[in-house]
Scaffold this motif. Structure first.
Motif, short mmCIF file in Angstrom:
data_model
loop_
_atom_site.label_atom_id
_atom_site.label_comp_id
_atom_site.label_asym_id
_atom_site.label_seq_id
_atom_site.Cartn_x
_atom_site.Cartn_y
_atom_site.Cartn_z
N ALA A 98 0.90 -1.17 -0.17
CA ALA A 98 0.18 0.22 0.11
C ALA A 98 0.71 1.20 0.06
CB ALA A 98 -0.83 0.03 1.30
N GLY A 99 1.89 1.11 0.80
CA GLY A 99 2.77 2.38 0.81
C GLY A 99 3.34 2.57 -0.59
N TYR A 100 3.84 1.64 -1.29
CA TYR A 100 4.46 1.71 -2.41
C TYR A 100 3.55 2.31 -3.65
CZ TYR A 100 8.95 0.16 -1.24
OH TYR A 100 10.27 0.08 -0.60
N SER A 101 2.22 2.00 -3.35
CA SER A 101 1.05 2.13 -4.37
C SER A 101 0.92 3.46 -4.77
CB SER A 101 0.07 1.38 -4.16
OG SER A 101 -0.78 1.90 -3.32
N VAL A 102 1.14 4.38 -3.86
CA VAL A 102 0.79 5.79 -4.05
C VAL A 102 1.94 6.58 -4.60
CG1 VAL A 102 -1.20 5.94 -2.83
CG2 VAL A 102 0.96 6.32 -1.51
N ARG A 103 1.69 7.76 -4.89
CA ARG A 103 2.77 8.48 -5.40
C ARG A 103 3.64 9.60 -4.50
NH1 ARG A 103 1.09 11.61 -10.65
NH2 ARG A 103 -0.40 12.44 -9.29
N SER A 104 3.10 9.65 -3.19
CA SER A 104 3.73 10.31 -2.30
C SER A 104 5.04 9.96 -1.63
CB SER A 104 2.68 10.33 -0.72
OG SER A 104 3.48 10.81 0.23
N VAL A 105 5.93 10.83 -1.73
CA VAL A 105 7.31 10.56 -1.29
C VAL A 105 7.72 9.91 0.03
CG1 VAL A 105 9.70 11.06 -1.54
CG2 VAL A 105 8.16 12.24 -2.93
N TYR A 106 6.81 10.68 0.81
CA TYR A 106 7.07 10.37 2.44
C TYR A 106 6.25 8.72 2.55
CZ TYR A 106 7.67 14.86 3.85
OH TYR A 106 8.17 16.06 4.13
N SER A 107 5.34 8.20 1.48
CA SER A 107 4.68 7.20 1.58
C SER A 107 5.70 6.03 1.21
CB SER A 107 3.76 7.05 0.76
OG SER A 107 2.84 5.83 0.91
N HIS A 108 6.48 6.30 0.24
CA HIS A 108 7.79 5.51 -0.30
C HIS A 108 8.83 5.11 0.64
CE1 HIS A 108 6.67 5.64 -4.90
NE2 HIS A 108 5.73 5.67 -4.07
N ILE A 109 9.09 6.47 1.56
CA ILE A 109 10.21 6.35 2.57
C ILE A 109 9.72 5.35 3.56
CG2 ILE A 109 11.68 7.57 4.05
CD1 ILE A 109 11.36 9.88 2.29
N GLY A 110 8.62 5.85 3.84
CA GLY A 110 7.81 5.00 4.95
C GLY A 110 7.83 3.36 4.63
N ALA A 111 7.57 3.31 3.50
CA ALA A 111 7.53 1.67 3.04
C ALA A 111 8.64 1.03 3.21
CB ALA A 111 6.83 1.49 1.67
N ASN A 112 9.94 1.99 2.49
CA ASN A 112 11.45 1.31 2.60
C ASN A 112 11.56 1.22 3.90
OD1 ASN A 112 12.01 1.42 0.00
ND2 ASN A 112 12.79 3.84 0.03
N ARG A 113 11.26 1.99 4.91
CA ARG A 113 11.55 1.81 6.17
C ARG A 113 10.98 0.51 6.92
NH1 ARG A 113 12.50 7.78 9.05
NH2 ARG A 113 14.17 8.38 7.75
N GLU A 114 9.45 0.50 6.57
CA GLU A 114 8.87 -0.66 6.95
C GLU A 114 9.55 -1.95 6.68
OE1 GLU A 114 5.69 -1.04 9.67
OE2 GLU A 114 5.91 1.00 8.41
N LEU A 115 9.85 -2.05 5.52
CA LEU A 115 10.65 -3.13 4.78
C LEU A 115 11.84 -3.41 5.81
CD1 LEU A 115 10.66 -3.33 0.97
CD2 LEU A 115 9.98 -5.23 2.57
N LEU A 116 12.73 -2.59 6.11
CA LEU A 116 13.91 -2.52 6.95
C LEU A 116 13.64 -2.84 8.22
CD1 LEU A 116 16.04 0.24 5.65
CD2 LEU A 116 16.62 -2.06 5.17
N MET A 117 12.52 -2.37 8.80
CA MET A 117 12.23 -2.89 10.07
C MET A 117 11.79 -4.53 10.12
SD MET A 117 10.20 0.39 10.91
CE MET A 117 8.89 -0.17 11.98
N LEU A 118 11.21 -4.86 8.87
CA LEU A 118 10.71 -6.26 8.99
C LEU A 118 11.78 -7.20 9.05
CD1 LEU A 118 7.58 -7.17 8.27
CD2 LEU A 118 8.61 -7.71 6.10
N ILE A 119 13.12 -6.59 8.20
CA ILE A 119 14.09 -7.46 8.07
C ILE A 119 14.76 -7.36 9.54
CG2 ILE A 119 16.55 -7.23 7.20
CD1 ILE A 119 15.32 -6.16 4.66
N ALA A 120 14.68 -6.42 10.38
CA ALA A 120 15.28 -6.37 11.59
C ALA A 120 14.78 -7.46 12.50
CB ALA A 120 15.40 -4.92 12.14
N TYR A 121 13.15 -7.34 12.69
CA TYR A 121 12.70 -8.00 13.82
C TYR A 121 12.22 -9.56 13.69
CZ TYR A 121 8.07 -6.77 12.18
OH TYR A 121 6.80 -6.83 11.34
#
Ligand code: SF4
Lengths: 271, 176
Positions: A98-121
């Motif tokens: 969902a984060g990647y599916s919109v054009r907002s840059v903040y949403s993309h950064i958020g989705a990137n970070r969400e992925l990295l968090m996933l990798i962490a925990y």
């Protein structure tokens, strides 16, 4: 009886969230919002006009919430721990999409970070599950809860789990995914009204999800479990009030160098 | 629905925008949100995201550079919404009145519900204004509200209203 608990899981999580806001306010010597504040927020969100970007985006939030709820169902029914972790992973991936599916840059950064968090925990959660398997001989929660003494045999795994809790409930020092002053909520940014409400409620469910892992360490005695949950809850909030946010890369480094080590040492010890 | 309208009062989420102020009132707003005045006891959260906000706290007299963003942010807040103009320069132009690069107050651009006087407005006044704004918020309907100037169009796409062009773009130096 168990179905009642399952149906009221979001309400339970909401109370935990409300209680946490009061607790944090008291730690900063202020009065804080009322205990039922999360529910007021939810009712208010029902009464707003809703702006949507496109319908799959809105739908992914709903799907995220219900799959998360289903993983809570699995926890309460005492199903397989691995199954629960992967269901949760699935829910998280929907949110990232969902984060990647919109054009907002903040949403993309958020989705990137969400992925990295996933990798962490995610590895830590899996290793904790493996620890439970080695101790009790089963991944089923109902069988894990038959035995006790997990805390004495895997204290380091508990410490590692405590380290990833702030990531999951989005607390400092690991709140990079939400980071309100920086990326304005990350993946949540384009949601409003009733669809934001689903994300808001899924936050409540995250509380139940992660703290039920803590509860498992109590094993057969639910008293120990409850005390552990309360203690970790306090500690997480204390740390949240006392620390600043670390960068995403640093978070990964901290989790991989310290928490991962703790897990491996402990599991090697059990073996 | 009537039942849910009662809860508007209990959880106002705030969006704060600086339309070219001197930062005096912004500091007072932050003081009101901080531990001493503790606005969170009314359920206020400073969201920073227009799509999830109810109350629009604006400071500053609207410089030419900020007017587009002001209208854009305003049109992105879903109804019901309330605008609170914090500070003398936001309500009338204040010390900036008549300057070549500012408009005199935000009410030339967007409808304002509560005006807060004072240069800088004190945190107590800001709290009072928010509480006043809550009454306005509770009484509002969910009608779409327009900005006065720089209002583009609200189109129908399919059977949905689109706000994409609700805020018009301006040439940077064009006086409006
Ligand atoms: S009212 Fe006065 S203190 Fe407040 S922003 Fe305007 S000039 Fe600054």
């Amino acid at each position: 009886m168990i179905w009642v608990w399952i149906a009221f899981a979001p309400i339970l999580g909401g109370l935990a969230y409300g209680g946490e806001r009061v607790l944090r306010a008291r730690m900063q010597r202020r009065q804080g919002p009322p205990l039922l504040q999360p529910f007021y927020d939810m009712f208010k969100l029902l009464d707003k006009r809703t702006l949507i970007v496109h319908s799959p985006h809105a739908l992914l939030a709903v799907a995220h919430f219900f799959i998360l709820w289903f993983s809570i169902v699995a926890i309460f029914m005492g199903w397989n721990l691995l199954y629960i972790i992967f269901l949760h992973l699935f829910a998280q991936i929907l949110l990232i999409l969902a984060g990647y599916s919109v054009r907002s840059v903040y949403s993309h950064i958020g989705a990137n970070r969400e992925l990295l968090m996933l990798i962490a925990y995610e590895p830590i959660l899996l290793l904790v599950a493996v620890g439970f398997y080695l101790e009790s001989g089963s991944f089923e929660i109902s069988e894990i809860l038959q035995k006790g003494g997990y805390l004495t045999s895997m204290p380091l795994l508990f410490a590692a789990l405590a380290m990833v809790i702030p990531i999951k409930v989005k607390k400092s020092p690991f709140d990079v995914g939400e980071a309100h002053q920086e990326i304005v909520g990350g993946v949540e940014i384009e949601y409003s009204g009733i669809f934001y409400e689903f994300l808001y409620m899924s936050r409540f469910l995250e509380y139940i999800f992660i703290y039920s892992f803590v509860f498992l360490f109590g094993g057969v005695s639910s008293w120990v479990g409850t005390v552990l949950v309360a203690g970790t809850f306090l500690a997480v909030n204390l740390v949240d009030n006392a620390t600043a946010r670390v960068k995403t890369a640093d978070m990964l480094k901290i989790i991989y160098s310290i928490a991962m080590m703790l897990c491996i040492v402990n599991i090697a010890g059990i073996l | 629905m009537k039942f849910f309208s009662a809860f508007r009062k209990k959880s106002p989420w705030v969006l704060h925008y600086n339309a070219g102020s001197c930062n005096g009132c912004d500091i007072e707003i932050l003081a009101a949100l901080g531990p001493k005045f503790d606005l969170e006891r009314f359920g206020v959260i400073n969201t920073g995201n227009p799509k999830q906000s109810d109350i629009f706290l604006v400071t500053g007299p609207v410089t030419y550079r900020s007017r587009e963003r002001l209208v854009e942010l305003y049109s992105q807040i879903p109804e019901p919404k309330v605008v609170v103009a914090v500070g003398s320069c936001t309500t009338t132009g204040g010390v900036f009145r008549g300057m070549y690069n500012v408009e005199d107050g935000i009410d030339r651009y967007i409808p304002v519900d509560v005006y807060v006087p004072g240069c800088a407005a004190s945190p107590q006044l800001i709290i009072d204004a928010l509480v006043k704004g809550l009454d306005v918020l509770e009484a509002k309907s969910k009608e779409i509200e327009h900005p006065f100037k720089l209002f583009g169009t609200i189109e129908m796409i399919g059977n949905k209203l689109s706000r994409l062009n609700m805020a018009k773009k301006v040439e940077q130096h064009e006086k409006n």
